[in-house]
Design an enzyme around this catalytic site. Structure first.
Site, PDB file in Angstrom:
ATOM      1  N   ASP A   7       0.858  -1.182   0.000  1.00  0.00           N
ATOM      2  CA  ASP A   7       0.000   0.000   0.000  1.00  0.00           C
ATOM      3  C   ASP A   7       0.896   1.234   0.000  1.00  0.00           C
ATOM      4  O   ASP A   7       1.806   1.348   0.826  1.00  0.00           O
ATOM      5  CB  ASP A   7      -0.889   0.018   1.247  1.00  0.00           C
ATOM      6  CG  ASP A   7      -1.873  -1.141   1.280  1.00  0.00           C
ATOM      7  OD1 ASP A   7      -1.891  -1.936   0.312  1.00  0.00           O
ATOM      8  OD2 ASP A   7      -2.606  -1.265   2.272  1.00  0.00           O
ATOM      9  N   ASP A 130     -15.285  -3.965   0.400  1.00  0.00           N
ATOM     10  CA  ASP A 130     -14.782  -3.660   1.736  1.00  0.00           C
ATOM     11  C   ASP A 130     -15.989  -3.525   2.643  1.00  0.00           C
ATOM     12  O   ASP A 130     -16.849  -2.659   2.417  1.00  0.00           O
ATOM     13  CB  ASP A 130     -13.985  -2.359   1.721  1.00  0.00           C
ATOM     14  CG  ASP A 130     -12.816  -2.424   0.739  1.00  0.00           C
ATOM     15  OD1 ASP A 130     -12.233  -3.513   0.592  1.00  0.00           O
ATOM     16  OD2 ASP A 130     -12.509  -1.400   0.112  1.00  0.00           O
TER      17      ASP A 130
END
Length: 246
Positions: A7, A130
């Site tokens: 990330d 998510d």
């Protein structure tokens, strides 16, 4: 498949705790980490442009292109973060990415996303769901870098795109992400049982090798692992070996 996650915020590797940009830990240079993971046998790397996810006008396109070049041909790249239109997908596929991950736009612009499944090979597309699980066990979709919770349920969005060719789904229980507190095994058992033809990727919470065997037994086809590698809980090579031996 074991898929290491990198990330990236402003050119550096970070991990967020439960998706919060205010709870960020930095781990250094993405190029060196990418090389380490590939040397240990990673056949796919999951890149997330967190800067682009927060503000699509600030996508780290140059760095992402560099990382794709670094990975090729030994490893493939799956990339997400700030995917908002067809041009974004075309750019990344042309740069050499194998799979493009999108989430928020699947909720906010479903008509456009449905056209993607006609225009692109569905094997190049990954729907990211998510979710926040409430006390009533409702699994609600969160969007925009997890900052906004919707009323859309996990089952609804998967079914919407499954009918038009959805093949890959990356499912993250936000409460587990970046915590090293273990994966939500029952979640993956449930969705893999409901849609056996979808290639599900689990994400969030893996902190020891025994989690890998549990997730594979649950039915997932890939496990995305971030913080456990960054904090040397175990190596990519050890994780791959565990997956293969299950």
């Amino acid at each position: 498949m074991i898929i290491p996650a990198l990330d990236i915020i402003n050119g550096k590797i970070v991990r967020l705790y439960q998706g919060s940009y205010h709870m960020e830990t930095s781990y250094g240079n993405p190029v060196s980490l990418l090389r380490q993971y590939i040397c240990q046998g990673a056949k796919m790397i999951h890149l997330v442009d967190l800067t682009g996810a927060q503000n699509p006008s600030k996508k780290q396109s140059s760095l992402i292109s560099q990382l794709i070049r670094e990975a090729t041909p030994l490893s493939k790249i799956q990339i997400g973060g700030g995917i908002r239109n067809t041009t974004d997908i075309e750019f990344l596929l042309k740069a050499g990415a194998t799979r493009i991950v999108f989430g928020s736009v699947a909720v906010t612009k479903p008509e456009m996303v449905r056209k993607w499944f006609e225009y692109f090979d569905p094997n190049h597309l990954v729907l990211a769901v998510d979710i926040r699980i409430s006390s009533t066990k409702d699994r609600k979709i969160a969007i925009y870098g997890w900052k906004k919770e919707t009323n859309l349920k996990l089952e609804q969005i998967i079914e919407e795109y499954y009918t038009i060719g959805l093949k890959h789904v990356l499912c993250t229980d936000i409460s587990k992400d970046g915590t090293l507190l273990g994966s939500n095994i029952s979640l993956y058992q449930s969705i893999c049982r409901s849609w056996p033809k979808i290639f599900f990727q689990s994400s969030g919470g893996v902190y020891k090798l025994t989690e890998i065997s549990k997730l594979r037994c649950a039915g997932v086809k890939s496990i995305i692992i971030g913080r456990a590698f960054l904090e040397n809980k175990f190596t990519v090579a050890e994780a791959i070996s565990c997956w293969q031996n299950e």
